[in-house]
Write a protein that holds these residues in place. Structure first.
Motif, PDB file in Angstrom:
ATOM      1  N   MET A 154       0.831  -1.191   0.000  1.00  0.00           N
ATOM      2  CA  MET A 154       0.000   0.000   0.000  1.00  0.00           C
ATOM      3  C   MET A 154       0.873   1.252   0.000  1.00  0.00           C
ATOM      4  O   MET A 154       0.573   2.226  -0.690  1.00  0.00           O
ATOM      5  N   GLY A 155       1.972   1.225   0.737  1.00  0.00           N
ATOM      6  CA  GLY A 155       2.886   2.361   0.756  1.00  0.00           C
ATOM      7  C   GLY A 155       3.500   2.615  -0.605  1.00  0.00           C
ATOM      8  O   GLY A 155       3.623   3.763  -1.047  1.00  0.00           O
ATOM      9  N   ALA A 156       3.875   1.533  -1.297  1.00  0.00           N
ATOM     10  CA  ALA A 156       4.436   1.683  -2.644  1.00  0.00           C
ATOM     11  C   ALA A 156       3.389   2.246  -3.598  1.00  0.00           C
ATOM     12  O   ALA A 156       3.678   3.142  -4.411  1.00  0.00           O
ATOM     13  N   THR A 212      -6.662   8.086  -2.058  1.00  0.00           N
ATOM     14  CA  THR A 212      -5.238   8.433  -2.042  1.00  0.00           C
ATOM     15  C   THR A 212      -4.994   9.594  -1.092  1.00  0.00           C
ATOM     16  O   THR A 212      -4.055   9.571  -0.292  1.00  0.00           O
ATOM     17  N   ASP A 213      -5.840  10.612  -1.174  1.00  0.00           N
ATOM     18  CA  ASP A 213      -5.686  11.782  -0.302  1.00  0.00           C
ATOM     19  C   ASP A 213      -5.824  11.397   1.167  1.00  0.00           C
ATOM     20  O   ASP A 213      -5.049  11.857   2.010  1.00  0.00           O
ATOM     21  N   GLY A 265      -1.842  18.268   2.087  1.00  0.00           N
ATOM     22  CA  GLY A 265      -0.573  17.884   2.682  1.00  0.00           C
ATOM     23  C   GLY A 265       0.640  17.950   1.792  1.00  0.00           C
ATOM     24  O   GLY A 265       1.201  16.939   1.443  1.00  0.00           O
ATOM     25  N   GLY A 266       1.052  19.121   1.385  1.00  0.00           N
ATOM     26  CA  GLY A 266       2.344  19.284   0.722  1.00  0.00           C
ATOM     27  C   GLY A 266       2.421  18.719  -0.675  1.00  0.00           C
ATOM     28  O   GLY A 266       3.492  18.400  -1.155  1.00  0.00           O
ATOM     29  N   GLU A 279       3.334   5.904  -5.659  1.00  0.00           N
ATOM     30  CA  GLU A 279       3.073   6.056  -7.095  1.00  0.00           C
ATOM     31  C   GLU A 279       1.910   7.015  -7.343  1.00  0.00           C
ATOM     32  O   GLU A 279       1.981   7.871  -8.223  1.00  0.00           O
ATOM     33  N   ASN A 280       0.839   6.874  -6.579  1.00  0.00           N
ATOM     34  CA  ASN A 280      -0.331   7.742  -6.757  1.00  0.00           C
ATOM     35  C   ASN A 280       0.008   9.210  -6.492  1.00  0.00           C
ATOM     36  O   ASN A 280      -0.419  10.094  -7.237  1.00  0.00           O
ATOM     37  N   VAL A 281       0.763   9.450  -5.424  1.00  0.00           N
ATOM     38  CA  VAL A 281       1.138  10.824  -5.103  1.00  0.00           C
ATOM     39  C   VAL A 281       2.027  11.391  -6.211  1.00  0.00           C
ATOM     40  O   VAL A 281       1.854  12.541  -6.630  1.00  0.00           O
ATOM     41  N   ALA A 282       2.959  10.585  -6.716  1.00  0.00           N
ATOM     42  CA  ALA A 282       3.819  11.047  -7.811  1.00  0.00           C
ATOM     43  C   ALA A 282       3.000  11.354  -9.060  1.00  0.00           C
ATOM     44  O   ALA A 282       3.247  12.359  -9.750  1.00  0.00           O
TER      45      ALA A 282
END
Length: 160
Positions: free
Chosen positions: A53-55, A101-102, A158-159, A59-62
């Protein structure tokens, strides 16, 4: 609890203070050991799922950041060659349609802020209550707790 404890030759006392048979206690202990093994396996699976999930979140944030960069650019129409702003195309529209994602990203950010708050709280305890150093550290704690609460409520971008 690897061995069966005996009580006055009658058996083992359970939570209510009643006697139980040795074979019942042994069976319960075996079931508990089986449950512990299952719980351990579940924890391992959960760790692996969190890594995946972290990976995926990374990817989603990128992707969201790349789309946000694209939004501020221009695209040339293939038909007429005219340059148009990208802010309203289908690619940019997805920026507002990623609540999962958010939420996950904000939760991870909130965990980091919580860690900061805890560390600042420990630092504050090293100083005399009311001193200027104590007040500085406590102000960090209060600010961090406010940001953490806002992130968990979804009230902060968040940034990204």
């Amino acid at each position: 609890m690897n061995e069966v404890k005996r009580f006055d030759g009658f058996g083992i006392v359970d939570e209510e203070g009643c006697f139980v048979r040795h074979k019942d206690y042994a069976a319960l202990q075996k079931q508990n050991e089986s449950n512990e093994a299952l719980l351990y396996a579940m924890r391992q699976d959960m760790r692996e799922s969190r890594k995946k999930m972290g990976a995926m979140l990374g990817e989603n944030v990128a992707l969201k950041q790349a789309i946000d960069t694209h939004k501020h650019g221009f695209v040339r129409c293939e038909c007429c060659g005219e340059e148009n702003m990208c802010h309203n195309d289908d690619v940019c529209r997805v920026l507002g349609e990623t609540p999962a994602t958010d939420t996950i990203a904000n939760e991870l950010r909130a965990e980091g802020i919580h860690y900061l708050s805890s560390e600042a709280g420990e630092m504050a305890q090293k100083f005399k209550q009311g001193s200027s150093d104590w007040r500085r550290w406590k102000s960090i704690v209060f600010f961090a707790e406010t940001v953490e609460t806002q992130l968990r409520a979804g009230n902060v971008e968040g940034g990204e």
